[in-house]
Design an enzyme around this catalytic site. Structure first.
Site, PDB file in Angstrom:
ATOM      1  N   GLY A 149      -4.782   1.103   4.721  1.00  0.00           N
ATOM      2  CA  GLY A 149      -6.041   2.052   4.661  1.00  0.00           C
ATOM      3  C   GLY A 149      -7.062   1.241   3.629  1.00  0.00           C
ATOM      4  CG  PHE A 150      -6.566  -1.109   0.551  1.00  0.00           C
ATOM      5  CD1 PHE A 150      -6.570  -1.159  -0.778  1.00  0.00           C
ATOM      6  CD2 PHE A 150      -5.412  -1.427   1.358  1.00  0.00           C
ATOM      7  CE1 PHE A 150      -5.437  -1.715  -1.329  1.00  0.00           C
ATOM      8  CE2 PHE A 150      -4.176  -1.518   0.622  1.00  0.00           C
ATOM      9  CZ  PHE A 150      -4.186  -1.842  -0.850  1.00  0.00           C
ATOM     10  CG  HIS A 151     -10.615   2.770   5.230  1.00  0.00           C
ATOM     11  ND1 HIS A 151      -9.558   2.064   5.873  1.00  0.00           N
ATOM     12  CD2 HIS A 151     -10.461   4.143   5.631  1.00  0.00           C
ATOM     13  CE1 HIS A 151      -8.975   3.096   6.451  1.00  0.00           C
ATOM     14  NE2 HIS A 151      -9.512   4.298   6.652  1.00  0.00           N
ATOM     15  CB  ALA A 152     -14.365   5.913   1.592  1.00  0.00           C
ATOM     16  CG  HIS A 194      -7.864   7.461   3.076  1.00  0.00           C
ATOM     17  ND1 HIS A 194      -9.290   7.407   3.299  1.00  0.00           N
ATOM     18  CD2 HIS A 194      -7.443   6.889   4.144  1.00  0.00           C
ATOM     19  CE1 HIS A 194      -9.629   7.220   4.272  1.00  0.00           C
ATOM     20  NE2 HIS A 194      -8.440   6.846   5.073  1.00  0.00           N
TER      21      HIS A 194
END
Ligand code: T46
Length: 131
Positions: A45-48, A94
């Site tokens: 993830g590590f993004h929006a 997230h």
């Protein structure tokens, strides 16, 4: 938001869970993908997303999801049953982690894949939230 999908069945015949686009979900499904065989200790993830809304379901095994709203408000959910769906709205940072060996994480998404919809820098995410 957690959705508890209606599962039909019993221990004699097993279970069936049906999810209907825009009826059981707050959006039309345009894409389905899944993630599996995640090595121990890996976080993803590590993004929006600017616009994408998704529902994540651990159809096998379990994992945890961190949701960060960019205003010091964070939530952690554990997905551990195939009838539980977690809605990830747009503009929520997230991360997925603590995947069990047998985890298959299914995603139902409101739009086609578009790398331009991703915000992959946390600093940029915070900057946009604060605007
Ligand atoms: C998300 C979380 C929950 C595609 O080619 N098509 C697709 O539909 C997707 C989702 C990804 N890809 C490519 C893009 C990358 O080259 O697959 C590769 C892995 O994607 P990513 O590193 O973004 O995977 P995750 O697990 O970090 O994130 C994924 C989704 O990309 C994302 O939208 O919200 O799962």
């Amino acid at each position: 938001m957690i959705i508890n999908f209606n599962s039909k069945g019993d221990n004699n015949r097993g279970f069936l869970t049906a999810i209907e686009s825009a009826k059981d979900l707050p959006f039309e499904i345009k894409r389905v993908y899944y993630i599996n065989k995640i090595p121990v200790g890996i976080r993803r993830g590590f993004h929006a997303h600017h616009q994408l809304v998704q529902c994540l379901i651990a159809i096998s095994g379990s994992c945890k999801i961190l949701m960060d709203y960019g205003n010091e408000d964070k939530q952690i959910f554990e997905l551990n049953a195939p009838f539980l769906g977690l809605i990830i709205n747009k503009m929520v940072w997230h991360e997925m982690y603590d995947f069990s060996d047998d985890c298959v994480l299914l995603a139902l998404a409101s739009d086609y894949y578009n790398e331009g919809d991703y915000i992959r820098s946390y600093d940029k995410f915070i900057e946009i939230v604060k605007k």
